[in-house]
Design a protein around this motif. Structure first.
Motif, PDB file in Angstrom:
ATOM      1  N   TRP A 420     103.830 -54.863 -79.891  1.00 43.61           N
ATOM      2  CA  TRP A 420     103.116 -55.875 -79.842  1.00 43.61           C
ATOM      3  C   TRP A 420     104.013 -56.889 -80.015  1.00 43.61           C
ATOM      4  O   TRP A 420     104.033 -57.985 -79.131  1.00 43.61           O
ATOM      5  CB  TRP A 420     102.203 -55.825 -81.279  1.00 43.61           C
ATOM      6  CG  TRP A 420     101.585 -57.168 -81.331  1.00 43.61           C
ATOM      7  CD1 TRP A 420     100.401 -57.485 -81.008  1.00 43.61           C
ATOM      8  CD2 TRP A 420     102.025 -58.599 -81.796  1.00 43.61           C
ATOM      9  NE1 TRP A 420      99.983 -58.806 -81.116  1.00 43.61           N
ATOM     10  CE2 TRP A 420     100.966 -59.254 -81.693  1.00 43.61           C
ATOM     11  CE3 TRP A 420     103.112 -58.853 -82.701  1.00 43.61           C
ATOM     12  CZ2 TRP A 420     100.908 -60.534 -82.387  1.00 43.61           C
ATOM     13  CZ3 TRP A 420     103.235 -59.895 -83.150  1.00 43.61           C
ATOM     14  CH2 TRP A 420     102.272 -61.051 -82.944  1.00 43.61           C
ATOM     15  N   ASP A 447      96.829 -57.094 -77.062  1.00 44.31           N
ATOM     16  CA  ASP A 447      95.570 -57.285 -78.114  1.00 44.31           C
ATOM     17  C   ASP A 447      94.932 -56.125 -78.624  1.00 44.31           C
ATOM     18  O   ASP A 447      94.660 -55.574 -79.502  1.00 44.31           O
ATOM     19  CB  ASP A 447      94.415 -58.194 -77.482  1.00 44.31           C
ATOM     20  CG  ASP A 447      94.716 -59.858 -77.290  1.00 44.31           C
ATOM     21  OD1 ASP A 447      95.858 -60.067 -77.865  1.00 44.31           O
ATOM     22  OD2 ASP A 447      94.233 -60.487 -76.582  1.00 44.31           O
ATOM     23  N   TYR A 450      97.167 -54.596 -81.134  1.00 39.78           N
ATOM     24  CA  TYR A 450      97.002 -55.196 -82.405  1.00 39.78           C
ATOM     25  C   TYR A 450      95.582 -54.652 -83.122  1.00 39.78           C
ATOM     26  O   TYR A 450      95.704 -54.206 -84.219  1.00 39.78           O
ATOM     27  CB  TYR A 450      96.780 -56.580 -82.340  1.00 39.78           C
ATOM     28  CG  TYR A 450      96.635 -57.688 -83.424  1.00 39.78           C
ATOM     29  CD1 TYR A 450      97.952 -58.248 -83.829  1.00 39.78           C
ATOM     30  CD2 TYR A 450      95.531 -57.473 -84.511  1.00 39.78           C
ATOM     31  CE1 TYR A 450      97.909 -59.052 -85.118  1.00 39.78           C
ATOM     32  CE2 TYR A 450      95.790 -58.310 -85.430  1.00 39.78           C
ATOM     33  CZ  TYR A 450      96.745 -59.162 -85.713  1.00 39.78           C
ATOM     34  OH  TYR A 450      96.773 -59.727 -87.048  1.00 39.78           O
ATOM     35  N   GLU A 451      94.566 -54.572 -82.328  1.00 39.96           N
ATOM     36  CA  GLU A 451      93.222 -53.837 -82.590  1.00 39.96           C
ATOM     37  C   GLU A 451      93.366 -52.416 -83.151  1.00 39.96           C
ATOM     38  O   GLU A 451      92.882 -51.956 -84.039  1.00 39.96           O
ATOM     39  CB  GLU A 451      92.193 -54.107 -81.783  1.00 39.96           C
ATOM     40  CG  GLU A 451      91.628 -55.443 -81.182  1.00 39.96           C
ATOM     41  CD  GLU A 451      90.958 -56.013 -82.403  1.00 39.96           C
ATOM     42  OE1 GLU A 451      90.887 -55.570 -83.384  1.00 39.96           O
ATOM     43  OE2 GLU A 451      90.672 -57.279 -82.029  1.00 39.96           O
TER      44      GLU A 451
END
Length: 607
Positions: A420, A447, A450-451
């Motif tokens: 990330w 993203d 991250y999730e």
């Protein structure tokens, strides 16, 4: 000559190699001419066969050591009823008026009597190439030559020497109060160099003066003026010692096979350049204001980034100081190992591992360098962008992780966090410099990472981030999350991770890097145990400080400072009784100290 504690050593060097000097005046480790060259002295790995170079007062005395202030020039003192004697050890750093080095790799030892007439004993017994290569002793009026095929060592001596019958030389001599004598140990590659070096006299005081001035001039450029200036300065001097001047490469440590557990098997060769360690060191240099060192390493890094992809991707996790890729791991079974710790290894098999985190650490270092030192070129950006796209295609792979496990790949949370970071910092660079990049693709991947971490890398029951997706073991590497701006330090998930880390991984403020026997028993695939991991302690300090727990952070930091040795040096780990474990001195630990001291100094007094 029994094994001495690892923490009893001081270190000297010339940014090509180092020597470890014990409090008894014995040099028990030195590789010449470079960090990763074969050893000349390795008594720290075998007290009988390894080789040493000792100069010690013969009268009963107590031993003391100190550095000349703001230098890497070491003073070993012998204090007894007969008087006070000293040995001043250093590796000269001479430059001509154009700034060029003279090319000589040598150890200078100035022996002085401060009070009284001091009797000294000298014993110099090299053991070439980790005691694998025989040599012949040739006594000369100038001193002695230790003649070995492809590697000669010359000892210039002002006192008569005699052979000891074991491949070394000895001497006993007296130095009167106020007087001194100078010895020089030099490395020679061939006969021509040997003859030249024999004829080249040494002015010890002049060499000492110039070397002292070099180190003080260098350190004077530091921007740190905080509460812990002495410890930060010592750490800066250590990091500079671990820099290979010809290429700008930064080694993880200058030793091999100092154990993480006495008698254990976690004994590794750290005399190479880890992308991770070196990238963090670059950050430390920039914080201190040493942009020249950062620029030189960035040039070395630029050369690695531009190379063709290998089996593990655009980068491998470590390289030789000259950028070479092959670092074959060999077991030196003829050596006893430090206090019987087997095996003794040269080379490092971990270079073949896949460690996805290195891309985040590298691109974050480039981002900081581009902001605070010098703008990177478009060509450099194109190579970085290629890496970014590789990370997008490969971040979901299992890897061996930051701790270089040898029992199979896993979905390590730390590796995903750094993936990330790689994408996030690439976007920041592109936005700052208006560099072209496929923003929608990079943003979408960033993203998604991250999730995924939030969904699979967080244990809701324990309220903590974990080591591996789907497991529940803790890992101290997750303390770096707020430092890398992945999550706010006071986010409930991070606060839970801090509390659980303090509960499960901390002993007397010192941090173990993971729960060795928790959950699936992942560990690192090796038997035995290990000490607390010092950089993790400094990560804890900074994470606590960023979370607003300043008093607790300062207490842990101050306590950690008491675990430094008498010279302010740290190894990789700290054992059950406070002893140093692992290779020494360790760049990772010292750069962690610098980072924690900087942030803590900004916030102390706010709580």
């Amino acid at each position: 000559m029994p094994y001495k504690p690892i923490e009893s050593y001081g270190v000297i060097g010339d940014m090509h190699s180092v020597a470890l000097v014990g409090m008894d005046g014995s040099i028990d480790w030195c590789c010449l001419p470079h960090f990763d060259s074969p050893s000349i002295f390795a008594a720290i790995l075998d007290d009988e066969k390894g080789g040493h170079f000792q100069i010690v007062a013969t009268h009963e005395a107590s031993f003391k050591q100190m550095y000349l202030p703001d230098t890497n020039v070491l003073l070993t003192r012998f204090l007894g009823a007969e008087g006070v004697g000293e040995v001043c050890d250093f590796m000269p750093i001479h430059r001509d008026k154009h700034g060029n080095r003279n090319g000589i790799h040598q150890i200078v030892r100035i022996v002085r009597a401060v009070r009284g007439s001091i009797h000294f004993r000298l014993s110099c017994r090299p053991a070439m190439d980790f005691a694998r290569r025989e040599h012949e002793v040739v006594l000369l009026p100038e001193g002695a030559v230790f003649d070995s095929e492809g590697q000669d060592v010359i000892l210039l001596s002002p006192v008569p020497l005699k052979e000891d019958g074991k491949g070394g030389v000895t001497a006993e001599f007296v130095v009167e109060a106020g007087s001194c004598v100078t010895f020089a140990l030099r490395h020679a590659d061939d006969w021509t160099a040997r003859n030249d070096l024999l004829s080249m006299a040494i002015d010890g005081e002049e060499a000492r003066s110039r070397t002292v001035q070099f180190w003080r001039d260098w350190l004077s450029k530091s921007k740190y003026e905080g509460r812990w200036r002495e410890m930060v300065n010592r750490s800066a001097l250590v990091l500079k010692l671990l820099t290979f001047e010809p290429t700008g490469a930064i080694v993880a440590a200058p030793t091999t096979s100092l154990p993480e557990e006495i008698g254990g098997v976690r004994n590794w060769d750290y005399r190479y350049v880890w992308i991770r360690d070196a990238a963090f060191t670059l950050y430390a240099f920039l914080r201190l204001g040493f942009t020249e060192e950062a620029t030189q390493f960035m040039e070395w890094l630029r050369a690695r980034v531009s190379e063709h992809d290998g089996p593990s991707g655009p980068l491998q996790l470590m390289y030789g100081i000259d950028g070479r890729h092959e670092l074959p791991e060999i077991d030196l079974s003829h050596l006893d190992g430090y206090r019987g710790s087997h095996p003794v290894r040269v080379g490092n098999l971990a270079r073949t591992q896949l460690q996805l985190d290195i891309y985040g650490e590298l691109i974050d270092a480039v981002y900081i360098y581009d902001r605070h030192a010098k703008r990177i070129s478009y060509d450099f950006w194109c190579d970085l962008r290629r890496m970014v796209y590789w990370v997008i295609d490969n971040w979901e792979r299992e890897d061996e992780g930051v701790w270089e496990v040898r029992n199979g790949r896993r979905q390590f949370v730390y590796s995903k966090v750094q993936c990330w970071v790689a994408l996030d910092r690439a976007l920041r660079i592109a936005d700052s410099r208006s560099f072209p990049i496929d923003r929608p693709r990079v943003i979408a991947a960033r993203d998604k990472i991250y999730e995924t971490i939030m969904a699979l890398g967080y244990d809701k029951e324990r309220q903590t981030f974990v080591q591996v997706f789907g497991e529940n073991a803790l890992d101290a590497s997750n303390l770096i999350m707020p430092l890398m701006r992945f999550i706010a330090a006071d986010d409930p998930r991070m606060l839970g991770t801090l509390d659980e880390t303090l509960k499960q991984l901390v002993s007397d403020s010192l941090v173990y890097r993971y729960e060795l026997e928790k959950g699936s028993g992942l560990g690192d695939g090796l038997t035995g145990k290990e000490g607390t991991f010092s950089i993790c302690t400094f990560w804890l300090v900074e994470a606590l400080a960023r979370a607003g727990r300043h008093r607790q952070a300062r207490f842990i930091f101050e306590k950690m400072l008491t675990y430094a040795n008498h010279l302010g040096l740290y190894s990789e780990q700290i054992g059950h009784s406070g002893e140093a474990l692992g290779n020494f001195p360790q760049a990772f630990t010292h750069l962690g100290l610098v980072s924690a001291a900087f942030y803590l100094n900004r916030v102390v007094g706010k709580e």
